[in-house]
Design an enzyme around this catalytic site. Structure first.
Site, mmCIF file in Angstrom:
data_model
loop_
_atom_site.group_PDB
_atom_site.id
_atom_site.type_symbol
_atom_site.label_atom_id
_atom_site.label_comp_id
_atom_site.label_asym_id
_atom_site.label_seq_id
_atom_site.Cartn_x
_atom_site.Cartn_y
_atom_site.Cartn_z
ATOM 1 N N LYS A 14 32.682 26.215 35.619
ATOM 2 C CA LYS A 14 32.780 27.304 36.586
ATOM 3 C C LYS A 14 31.504 27.421 37.410
ATOM 4 O O LYS A 14 30.403 27.385 36.869
ATOM 5 C CB LYS A 14 33.024 28.628 35.853
ATOM 6 C CG LYS A 14 34.297 28.641 35.031
ATOM 7 C CD LYS A 14 34.419 29.907 34.198
ATOM 8 C CE LYS A 14 33.369 29.990 33.114
ATOM 9 N NZ LYS A 14 33.599 31.101 32.166
ATOM 10 N N THR A 25 31.089 41.674 39.059
ATOM 11 C CA THR A 25 31.557 40.390 38.532
ATOM 12 C C THR A 25 31.448 40.299 37.008
ATOM 13 O O THR A 25 31.639 39.227 36.433
ATOM 14 C CB THR A 25 30.770 39.213 39.144
ATOM 15 O OG1 THR A 25 29.390 39.421 38.870
ATOM 16 C CG2 THR A 25 30.995 39.103 40.630
ATOM 17 N N GLY A 46 32.560 40.128 33.523
ATOM 18 C CA GLY A 46 33.842 39.868 32.868
ATOM 19 C C GLY A 46 34.702 38.844 33.583
ATOM 20 O O GLY A 46 35.836 38.592 33.177
ATOM 21 N N THR A 47 34.182 38.220 34.637
ATOM 22 C CA THR A 47 34.999 37.225 35.355
ATOM 23 C C THR A 47 35.335 36.034 34.464
ATOM 24 O O THR A 47 36.453 35.511 34.509
ATOM 25 C CB THR A 47 34.278 36.706 36.618
ATOM 26 O OG1 THR A 47 32.939 36.397 36.280
ATOM 27 C CG2 THR A 47 34.310 37.721 37.736
ATOM 28 N N GLY A 48 34.352 35.619 33.655
ATOM 29 C CA GLY A 48 34.578 34.440 32.805
ATOM 30 C C GLY A 48 35.659 34.709 31.758
ATOM 31 O O GLY A 48 36.586 33.908 31.571
ATOM 32 N N CYS A 49 35.561 35.875 31.086
ATOM 33 C CA CYS A 49 36.552 36.238 30.060
ATOM 34 C C CYS A 49 37.930 36.355 30.699
ATOM 35 O O CYS A 49 38.940 35.896 30.139
ATOM 36 C CB CYS A 49 36.189 37.576 29.416
ATOM 37 S SG CYS A 49 34.500 37.643 28.807
HETATM 38 N N1 LIG Z 1 31.564 36.543 43.535
HETATM 39 C C1 LIG Z 1 32.636 35.824 43.199
HETATM 40 N N2 LIG Z 1 33.660 35.661 44.064
HETATM 41 C C2 LIG Z 1 34.750 34.932 43.732
HETATM 42 N N3 LIG Z 1 34.907 34.336 42.550
HETATM 43 C C3 LIG Z 1 33.917 34.451 41.631
HETATM 44 C C4 LIG Z 1 32.732 35.209 41.896
HETATM 45 N N4 LIG Z 1 31.929 35.140 40.799
HETATM 46 C C5 LIG Z 1 32.593 34.405 39.902
HETATM 47 N N5 LIG Z 1 33.766 33.955 40.382
HETATM 48 C C6 LIG Z 1 34.768 33.134 39.709
HETATM 49 O O1 LIG Z 1 35.027 33.761 38.459
HETATM 50 C C7 LIG Z 1 35.184 32.778 37.441
HETATM 51 C C8 LIG Z 1 34.129 32.992 36.377
HETATM 52 O O2 LIG Z 1 32.961 32.379 36.832
HETATM 53 P P1 LIG Z 1 31.479 32.503 36.304
HETATM 54 O O3 LIG Z 1 30.898 33.786 36.793
HETATM 55 O O4 LIG Z 1 30.816 31.261 36.724
HETATM 56 O O5 LIG Z 1 31.667 32.543 34.734
HETATM 57 P P2 LIG Z 1 31.021 33.506 33.651
HETATM 58 O O6 LIG Z 1 31.549 34.877 33.927
HETATM 59 O O7 LIG Z 1 31.475 32.944 32.364
HETATM 60 O O8 LIG Z 1 29.543 33.439 33.860
HETATM 61 C C9 LIG Z 1 35.098 31.436 38.172
HETATM 62 O O9 LIG Z 1 36.383 30.991 38.540
HETATM 63 C C10 LIG Z 1 34.266 31.739 39.380
HETATM 64 O O10 LIG Z 1 34.512 30.833 40.426
HETATM 65 C C1 LIG Z 2 31.675 40.843 24.176
HETATM 66 C C2 LIG Z 2 31.388 39.982 25.354
HETATM 67 N N1 LIG Z 2 32.011 38.807 25.489
HETATM 68 C C3 LIG Z 2 31.758 38.021 26.556
HETATM 69 C C4 LIG Z 2 30.871 38.400 27.532
HETATM 70 C C5 LIG Z 2 30.571 37.514 28.713
HETATM 71 O O1 LIG Z 2 31.127 37.986 29.925
HETATM 72 P P1 LIG Z 2 30.347 37.816 31.304
HETATM 73 O O2 LIG Z 2 29.739 36.445 31.297
HETATM 74 O O3 LIG Z 2 31.372 37.921 32.360
HETATM 75 O O4 LIG Z 2 29.333 38.902 31.321
HETATM 76 C C6 LIG Z 2 30.225 39.643 27.367
HETATM 77 N N2 LIG Z 2 29.331 40.079 28.271
HETATM 78 N N3 LIG Z 2 30.506 40.415 26.272
HETATM 79 MG MG LIG Z 3 30.008 35.658 35.327
#
Ligand SMILES: Nc1ncnc2c1ncn2[C@@H]1O[C@H](COP(=O)(O)OP(=O)(O)O)[C@@H](O)[C@H]1O
Ligand SMILES: Cc1ncc(COP(=O)(O)O)c(N)n1
Ligand SMILES: [Mg+2]
Length: 511
Positions: free
Chosen positions: A196, A229, A231-234
């Protein structure tokens, strides 16, 4: 085909009519986030938004908010095992999705259970560091990922930092680096890899790299400019799991999940929850509207039906009024509810006019309903709809609009009034009481018909059709004394000056 026929015959003959709908089911094995932006809470919301059932095994409880992570309490591995057994031994789980796995022993317990209770797919989100930068899971987990979990995974979804950690902390700075990383992580055993790019610096787009062992796909979305943003990953991983549970192919599940995250972020970009740097977003795309409409105390107050104004496009045209002008005149004159009845408007014009009318009505605290067009009501977030006997069925309208919107139904007989009540309508419209020239081929029920329905109806009744200044008093006199606990109300269609009618009749009713 043969099987289902045989089952039906068998069940008919034994009189067992229990058909079970098997529901798509995701089990999330993850940490709780007290702020509800990420973790278990995000997983539940994402699955619900994708219309998939979600059960939960909690691996850790975090004290977390929009500022950061204040504390982490890891669940004892025995109790994680007990939760896993509770769910997997009883329920049919299609897909398991993992998030925060805070210890190697918990990871091992999970792998044991997955071997004992195999599922259709395993989605691994290798959560290590929160968006706020807090280390949620230490590097000791990496060996567990590499040796046990990844070989079982159908997809792994690391962000840039996690992908780097899995590869002995090689730096990842570009999409090209992400492709290389995806290929190397694939060699650790998962069938698909999604690296990602949400946190890739200096990027105008959000590019995620998907690798299925043969082909690379660069999945691109707009980078939404927002603080929300967390929680986007979860959410992305749960959405992939939910789509897989419904039967999608992997690539299609990933694409739908990414588009969902982008849409939800765009919708939520201005939401303000918490004072920290990283806010949660709205998985159901509904909070913004609720925040705007929070003036309304009750969903539906029958007293709102007191003076009911209905617009009529041809009348407005004749008198040179826009819909909005007619609505303003009506509410200024004392109308207590407004219905837009535009039978020949272009959809786009109708939606635009409805938005303007809604603003006018909101400023007066008057509900606005849309005749017939559920789509227009949804598009402008009107307060409800009014449907006729040949429009959208009431129950279907209710399931499309949700429990809070107002639904009125036109009825000409006591039987129709009873059905409207059974189907969950809020009020009925009853008419035409008198002949009217705003509705063709409309049978007039007369005062007797109105009285009969009022006596039978369990719902509030609005009288409609040919009611004006000259006969309003008669309608009240003849029908009102017979109605116990219901209001008789009046609807005015397409008058040149709704305002003055409304004003005079409002006075009349108060007497
Ligand atoms: N500002 C944003 N606008 C659009 N999509 C986003 C944005 N930030 C994250 N994403 C998308 O959300 C998903 C989670 O991405 P990311 O933030 O890299 O993961 P994590 O939350 O695990 O750190 C990916 O598909 C990423 O492309
Ligand atoms: C309990 C728990 N699980 C996962 C994430 C990661 O999520 P994010 O990378 O979007 O902050 C988090 N912050 N807390
Ligand atoms: Mg993120």
């Amino acid at each position: 085909m043969h099987v289902s026929m045989a089952m039906q015959m068998d069940e008919a003959s034994t009189n067992l009519h229990i058909f079970h709908n098997k529901v798509p089911h995701v089990l999330t094995v993850a940490g709780s986030d007290s702020g509800s932006g990420a973790g278990i809470q995000a997983d539940l919301k994402a699955c619900a938004a994708h219309r998939v059932y979600c059960s939960t095994v909690i691996t850790a409880v975090t004290a977390q908010n929009t500022v950061g992570v204040q504390g982490v309490n890891i669940m004892p591995e025995d109790f994680v095992a007990e939760q896993l057994r509770s769910v997997l031994s009883d329920m049919h789980v299609d897909v398991v999705k993992t998030g925060m796995l805070p210890s190697l022993n918990i990871l091992k317990v999970l792998c044991q259970n997955l071997r004992e209770f195999p599922v259709k797919a395993l989605v691994v989100d290798p959560v290590m560091v929160s968006t706020s930068g807090h280390v949620l899971v230490g590097p000791s987990i990496l060996d567990g990922f590499r040796e046990e979990l990844l070989p079982m995974a159908d997809i792994i979804t690391p962000n840039i930092k996690e992908a780097s950690a899995l590869l002995n902390y090689v730096p990842l700075k570009s999409v090209s680096d992400m492709r290389t990383a995806a290929k190397l992580i694939h060699e650790l055993g998962p069938r698909n890899v999604l690296v990602k790019g949400g946190d890739l610096p200096d990027s105008l787009d959000c590019i995620d790299v998907f690798f299925d062992g043969e082909e690379f796909y660069e999945l691109c979305s707009l980078r939404v400019n927002t603080r929300n943003t967390h929680g986007t990953g979860c959410t992305l991983a749960s959405s992939i799991a939910a789509e897989l549970a419904k039967g999608s192919s992997m690539l299609s599940a990933v694409k739908v999940a990414k588009r969902y995250v982008e849409t939800a972020l765009d919708y939520s970009k201005d939401l303000l929850i918490g004072n920290g740097a990283q806010g949660p977003f709205d998985h159901f795309l509904a909070l913004k509207n609720i925040a705007q409409n929070s003036y309304r105390q009750d969903r539906f107050n029958p007293n709102d039906l007191l003076l009911y104004a209905v617009t009529d496009s041809s009348m407005n045209r004749k008198w040179g009024h826009s819909i909005a002008e007619a609505v303003r005149a009506a509410v200024e004159g004392g109308a207590t509810i407004v219905q837009l009845r535009e039978k020949d408007a272009e959809t786009r014009d109708f939606v635009n006019a409805a938005k303007v009318c809604l603003e006018i009505c909101r400023s007066f605290g008057v509900p606005l309903l849309i005749n017939d067009r559920i789509d227009v009501a949804l598009a402008c977030d009107a307060d409800g709809v009014h449907v006729g006997q040949s429009d959208m069925p009431t129950r279907l309208a209710r399931s499309l609009l949700g429990p809070e919107k107002i639904i009125g139904v036109s009825c000409k007989t006591p039987e129709q009034a009873e059905q409207a009540w059974i189907d969950g309508a809020d009020y009925i419209g009853c008419g035409g009481v008198y002949p009217t020239n705003t509705k063709a081929n409309n049978r007039t029920i007369g005062l007797d018909g109105l009285r009969e329905i009022c006596q039978a109806s369990k719902l509030p009744v609005v009288a409609i059709g040919g009611i004006g200044l000259s006969n309003a008093g008669v309608v009240m006199e003849k029908a009102l004394p017979l109605v116990v606990g219901h209001a008789i109300n009046f609807a005015f269609k397409g008058r040149s000056s709704l305002g003055s009618y409304a004003l005079v009749l409002h006075q009349l009713m108060k007497q």
